[in-house]
Write an enzyme that holds these catalytic residues in place. Structure first.
Site, PDB file in Angstrom:
ATOM      1  N   THR A  89       0.725  -1.369  -0.033  1.00  0.00           N
ATOM      2  CA  THR A  89       0.057   0.058  -0.115  1.00  0.00           C
ATOM      3  C   THR A  89       0.866   1.150  -0.008  1.00  0.00           C
ATOM      4  O   THR A  89       0.504   2.240  -0.607  1.00  0.00           O
ATOM      5  CB  THR A  89      -0.870   0.108   1.278  1.00  0.00           C
ATOM      6  OG1 THR A  89      -1.684  -1.031   1.020  1.00  0.00           O
ATOM      7  CG2 THR A  89      -1.651   1.323   1.342  1.00  0.00           C
ATOM      8  N   HIS A 114       1.386   2.040  -3.653  1.00  0.00           N
ATOM      9  CA  HIS A 114       0.398   2.639  -4.138  1.00  0.00           C
ATOM     10  C   HIS A 114       0.090   3.915  -3.806  1.00  0.00           C
ATOM     11  O   HIS A 114      -0.251   4.865  -4.749  1.00  0.00           O
ATOM     12  CB  HIS A 114      -1.025   1.806  -3.641  1.00  0.00           C
ATOM     13  CG  HIS A 114      -1.072   0.628  -4.075  1.00  0.00           C
ATOM     14  ND1 HIS A 114      -0.833   0.068  -5.672  1.00  0.00           N
ATOM     15  CD2 HIS A 114      -1.224  -0.717  -3.647  1.00  0.00           C
ATOM     16  CE1 HIS A 114      -1.087  -0.960  -5.873  1.00  0.00           C
ATOM     17  NE2 HIS A 114      -1.205  -1.796  -4.783  1.00  0.00           N
TER      18      HIS A 114
END
Length: 342
Positions: free
Chosen positions: A39, A42
């Site tokens: 994440t 991301h």
């Protein structure tokens, strides 16, 4: 103190910032370890919503060094693991017990400053005490384990279940272990990387499959496959279109598919709704860790989860930006940021 700051999408730098002060109900925590998560990559690329400028890092543990007003139930010097996901407690989802779907959900390391720093402030209600005797880097695994635990809870795995785990990263390897603890007697992990297949078998997978070497659906669910007709539960942990598409084809009729991996926001995949309907598949999303962080912390403290084999390397804060900016190295599972590492 040093902090790894996402200053804008694509801009990640170590900066000198002031040590934060704990507000009412908060703890000031000296970070001992913080895990790098997919994440975080991301977030860097704008594929997951965040509010920069912000210090990243949501998988952390550390030592309580100061206590804000209205906190009386934890001592300075305690070691805690932080549940980063802060719900409002007032919206309709929170009142229904779906705190992970809170309309005003905020996360440490995403919307407010996180654990890639020397210090982080944590609301007391988000802090779970763990033993001082525990290796501190193990505490950084509580958050990803909690996310996996929620997925396992949703999956309905029972004693004797058959399970396929798609993806050999840290989430897949933790999920393999939790599936076995939940009673699954067949746990198959699929990944292209041979090192991760070997590691999966070391931590509990009963078999592994290389999807680049054969048709994975035939190899697992075909007439001559490992589980002819498909498995009870498929847990997608890779967060890529290919494995999401494979997931429904690997489940048996009446089976369950849990999407645990995070695909970039905006990406889509093709599925066949008729197949889901005709075979009455349950296809579920599993989002973060509602009410399971304490259980995950207890599992880590108990020693029943193999963690040391999942640690690929430890890096300093100064090295962390480069790690996040590049794809994981071949065979890499979990990189930990240790702020006081030279």
């Amino acid at each position: 103190m040093k902090a790894l700051r996402l200053e804008a999408i694509g801009d990640l730098f170590v900066r000198e910032v002031d040590i934060p002060s704990p507000g009412p109900g908060d703890l000031l925590v000296r970070v001992e370890a913080c895990g790098i998560c997919g994440t975080d990559r991301h977030l860097l690329h704008g594929e997951f919503p965040s509010t920069p400028p912000v210090t990243l890092g949501h998988e952390f543990c550390g030592i309580v060094e100061a206590i804000g007003d209205h906190v009386s139930d934890i001592a300075i010097g305690a070691r805690i693991t932080g549940d980063p996901n802060i719900s409002c407690g007032r919206c309709s989802q929170c009142r229904a017990g779906r705190v992970n779907l809170c309309h005003a959900l905020r996360a440490i390391g995403i919307h407010r400053d996180g654990g890639f720093a020397d210090y982080v402030t944590v609301p007391r209600k988000q802090a779970h005490e763990i033993p001082l005797s525990l290796d501190p880097v193990h505490g950084a695994f509580c958050e990803p384990l909690a996310c996996c635990l929620h997925g396992i809870d949703l999956s309905g795995i029972r004693t004797g279940s058959s399970v396929v785990v798609l993806g050999g990263g840290v989430i897949g390897l933790l999920t393999v272990q939790l599936a076995r603890l939940a009673g699954a007697t067949t746990v198959i992990l699929s990944t292209r990387q041979a090192a991760k297949r070997r590691l999966a078998e070391e931590v509990g997978a009963t078999a592994t499959v290389d999807p680049s070497a054969s048709d994975i659906v035939e190899a697992i669910a075909g007439p001559a496959g490992l589980v002819p007709g498909g498995v009870d539960v498929v847990i997608e942990c890779a967060g890529v279109a290919e494995t999401v598409q494979q997931s429904t084809r690997l489940a048996k009729s009446g089976g369950t598919v849990v999407i645990l991996g995070v695909m970039p926001r905006g990406e889509t995949v093709e599925i066949e709704p008729f197949d889901i309907l005709f075979r009455e598949l349950r296809v579920l999303g599993s989002f973060i860790n509602p009410f399971v962080h304490r259980r995950a912390a207890d599992l880590v403290a108990s020693g029943v989860i193999e963690i040391d084999k999942l640690i690929s390397r430890r890096v300093s804060l100064d090295e962390a930006a480069s790690v996040i900016a590049h794809p994981p190295a071949a065979g890499e599972v979990k990189v930990l940021v240790v702020p006081n590492r030279a």
